[in-house]
Write a protein that holds these residues in place. Structure first.
Motif, PDB file in Angstrom:
ATOM      1  N   ALA A   1      -4.436   3.676   2.787  1.00  0.00           N
ATOM      2  CA  ALA A   1      -5.408   2.566   2.728  1.00  0.00           C
ATOM      3  C   ALA A   1      -6.892   2.555   2.038  1.00  0.00           C
ATOM      4  O   ALA A   1      -7.384   1.866   1.376  1.00  0.00           O
ATOM      5  N   THR A   2      -7.415   3.966   2.186  1.00  0.00           N
ATOM      6  CA  THR A   2      -8.607   4.159   1.739  1.00  0.00           C
ATOM      7  C   THR A   2      -8.549   4.085  -0.011  1.00  0.00           C
ATOM      8  O   THR A   2      -9.489   3.508  -0.679  1.00  0.00           O
TER       9      THR A   2
ATOM     10  N   ASP B   1      -2.883   3.905   9.202  1.00  0.00           N
ATOM     11  CA  ASP B   1      -4.049   3.748   8.232  1.00  0.00           C
ATOM     12  C   ASP B   1      -4.641   2.481   8.196  1.00  0.00           C
ATOM     13  O   ASP B   1      -5.500   2.150   7.380  1.00  0.00           O
ATOM     14  N   PHE B   2      -3.725   1.538   8.831  1.00  0.00           N
ATOM     15  CA  PHE B   2      -4.303   0.135   8.728  1.00  0.00           C
ATOM     16  C   PHE B   2      -5.614   0.024   9.385  1.00  0.00           C
ATOM     17  O   PHE B   2      -6.309  -0.966   9.037  1.00  0.00           O
ATOM     18  N   SER B   3      -6.036   1.008  10.137  1.00  0.00           N
ATOM     19  CA  SER B   3      -7.240   0.873  10.592  1.00  0.00           C
ATOM     20  C   SER B   3      -8.452   0.972   9.736  1.00  0.00           C
ATOM     21  O   SER B   3      -9.287   0.434  10.071  1.00  0.00           O
ATOM     22  N   TRP B   4      -8.215   1.499   8.532  1.00  0.00           N
ATOM     23  CA  TRP B   4      -9.071   1.511   7.446  1.00  0.00           C
ATOM     24  C   TRP B   4      -9.638   0.204   6.901  1.00  0.00           C
ATOM     25  O   TRP B   4     -10.604  -0.130   6.663  1.00  0.00           O
ATOM     26  N   TYR B   5      -8.543  -0.682   6.976  1.00  0.00           N
ATOM     27  CA  TYR B   5      -8.877  -2.150   6.565  1.00  0.00           C
ATOM     28  C   TYR B   5      -9.751  -2.565   7.800  1.00  0.00           C
ATOM     29  O   TYR B   5     -10.708  -3.523   7.342  1.00  0.00           O
TER      30      TYR B   5
ATOM     31  N   GLN C   1       0.828  -1.096  -0.112  1.00  0.00           N
ATOM     32  CA  GLN C   1      -0.154   0.088   0.026  1.00  0.00           C
ATOM     33  C   GLN C   1       0.796   1.176  -0.032  1.00  0.00           C
ATOM     34  O   GLN C   1       1.757   1.351   0.907  1.00  0.00           O
ATOM     35  N   ALA C   2       0.491   2.334  -0.725  1.00  0.00           N
ATOM     36  CA  ALA C   2       1.039   3.564  -0.950  1.00  0.00           C
ATOM     37  C   ALA C   2       0.715   4.622   0.161  1.00  0.00           C
ATOM     38  O   ALA C   2      -0.487   4.199   0.762  1.00  0.00           O
ATOM     39  N   ALA C   3       1.436   5.556   0.434  1.00  0.00           N
ATOM     40  CA  ALA C   3       0.834   6.650   0.979  1.00  0.00           C
ATOM     41  C   ALA C   3       0.293   6.537   2.585  1.00  0.00           C
ATOM     42  O   ALA C   3      -0.530   7.247   2.692  1.00  0.00           O
ATOM     43  N   GLU C   4       0.995   5.570   3.282  1.00  0.00           N
ATOM     44  CA  GLU C   4       0.388   5.473   4.694  1.00  0.00           C
ATOM     45  C   GLU C   4       0.499   6.974   5.282  1.00  0.00           C
ATOM     46  O   GLU C   4      -0.235   7.133   6.383  1.00  0.00           O
TER      47      GLU C   4
END
Length: 407
Positions: free
Chosen positions: A160-161, A349-353, A150-153
């Motif tokens: 993630a979005t 941003d792993f939270s979005w998953y 994933q890019a742009a964490e």
């Protein structure tokens, strides 16, 4: 020589997926190449190309995500019924200089550094994918697995979005990740049920009012004082309006106003972050912050303009997936190599998953055993003990087999 022995793999007789020595050396070189060529969020073209080329070399068919950077890659053919386990890595770097003076693989890009360990995360998922691909060729992979790069964490609200919109969770039932932790020795991981990171938002405030001569503050909006009051009084005011256990915290990183000692300015700016340990309080935070700033600014007749930028919610580890990671590490290296970890105030941003599917993140130890002090994240001298790559790869491959057994 490898730092591992047969005793380090108590479950290997029944649990395939150990990292071959030749591949271990290749992965260390791959990580060092990424470390030397860091790229910022949504600019990771070289990094994406390097990952893609190595996966294709292994006979896999990675797909670059719709945004142009980042990839997904399936190992094995999904049957459309049993959901896959996804392994996620973030691939971007930070806009800070690499200050390591004694490192042959320090960044070659000015003011850019892999100072959060994303090069390690990437290498771990790549290595796990290569090991699993070999097992698939041998007919020993129990079910398909998806790799997500994933890019742009580091770019709010997180890449993630975009990855989710590109379909990385289609067919996925669970997702796992690691994050480097310089407070944990290499060879160990930290785990926690429930929230393991905090929510993190960005806050920008502009204050305006009539300026004037410092000899006549009564004829002005005393903007420096107003800005100072916002800076000092808003954080405790916000914190008092929610349960103290939620950990809602406003922290300023910049305040700026004026140009001369005898001139009251007409404009002031503040910027900072809003962090929160609790999901419900995070959802209330924008309204609470707006109200508190307006209250203080109005006392000084200052006009406030607030830009509240939503970031990420907390990463809330699913209990069953956390136990999967715990059991995988115990199978590889023993239960003594798993430690409990505290909830961090950092955002991820792993939270979005995890808003979509169950999952868990482990803290991957990267501190050199015996090293004094901590090379902390987001610092220019950050580095990782590369033994962590082997640990991360074998943690993931073990998790794949245990997950298949429990499905």
């Amino acid at each position: 020589m490898s730092r591992e022995s047969e005793a380090d793999h108590p479950g290997e007789a029944v649990l395939p997926g150990a990292l071959p020595e030749a591949l271990r050396a290749e992965l260390v070189a791959f990580r060092r190449d990424l470390h030397m060529h860091p790229e910022l969020g949504n600019q990771e073209f070289r990094t994406t190309a390097a990952i893609k080329a190595r996966l294709e070399q292994a006979g896999l068919a990675p797909r670059v995500l719709d945004t142009g950077t980042g990839l997904l890659c399936d190992i094995g053919d999904w049957d459309g019924v049993r959901p896959m386990l996804a392994l996620r890595a973030d691939i971007d770097a930070l806009p800070i200089p690499d200050t390591k003076s004694d490192c042959a693989y320090r960044s070659t890009v000015p003011d850019r550094a892999h100072a959060c360990g994303h090069d390690v995360h990437t290498t771990v998922v790549l290595g796990a994918g290569l090991v699993l691909a070999q097992l698939h060729r041998e007919g020993r992979l129990p079910r398909p697995v998806r790799l997500v790069f994933q890019a742009a964490e580091e770019v709010l609200p997180g890449g993630a979005t975009d990855a989710i919109e590109s379909g990385v969770l289609d067919g996925v039932g669970r997702i796992i990740a690691v994050h480097c932790d310089p407070k944990v020795d290499a060879g160990r991981i930290g785990l926690r049920h429930g929230p393991i990171t905090s929510a993190c938002d960005r806050l920008e405030v502009a204050l305006d009012g009539a300026g004037g001569h410092t000899a006549r503050p009564h004829l002005t909006t005393d903007l420096v004082v107003a800005a100072a009051r916002v800076a000092t009084e808003v954080p405790p005011l916000v914190a008092r309006r929610v349960d103290a256990r939620s950990g809602l915290a406003v922290t300023w990183g910049r305040i700026e106003s004026g140009h001369a000692c005898n001139v009251i300015p007409q404009h002031a700016e503040l910027s900072g972050t809003v962090r929160c340990l609790d999901l419900d309080a995070w959802r209330q935070a924008p309204d609470l912050v707006h109200e508190a700033i307006d209250e203080i600014a109005n006392l000084y007749k200052a006009k406030s303009e607030i830009n509240y930028i939503r970031g990420v919610p907390p990463v809330v580890n699913d209990g069953a997936v956390t136990d999967l990671l715990r059991d995988a590490m115990a199978a590889r290296r023993g239960a003594h190599c798993v430690e409990d970890t505290e909830q961090s105030l950092g955002g991820e941003d792993f939270s979005w998953y995890l808003e979509q599917v169950p999952g868990a993140m482990a803290r991957l130890g990267v501190r050199r055993p015996g090293e004094r002090g901590v090379r902390d994240l987001h610092q220019g001298d950050f580095d990782a003990d590369e033994h962590a790559i082997t640990v991360g790869v074998e943690l993931f491959t073990a998790a794949v087999f245990l997950d298949a057994q429990r499905a």
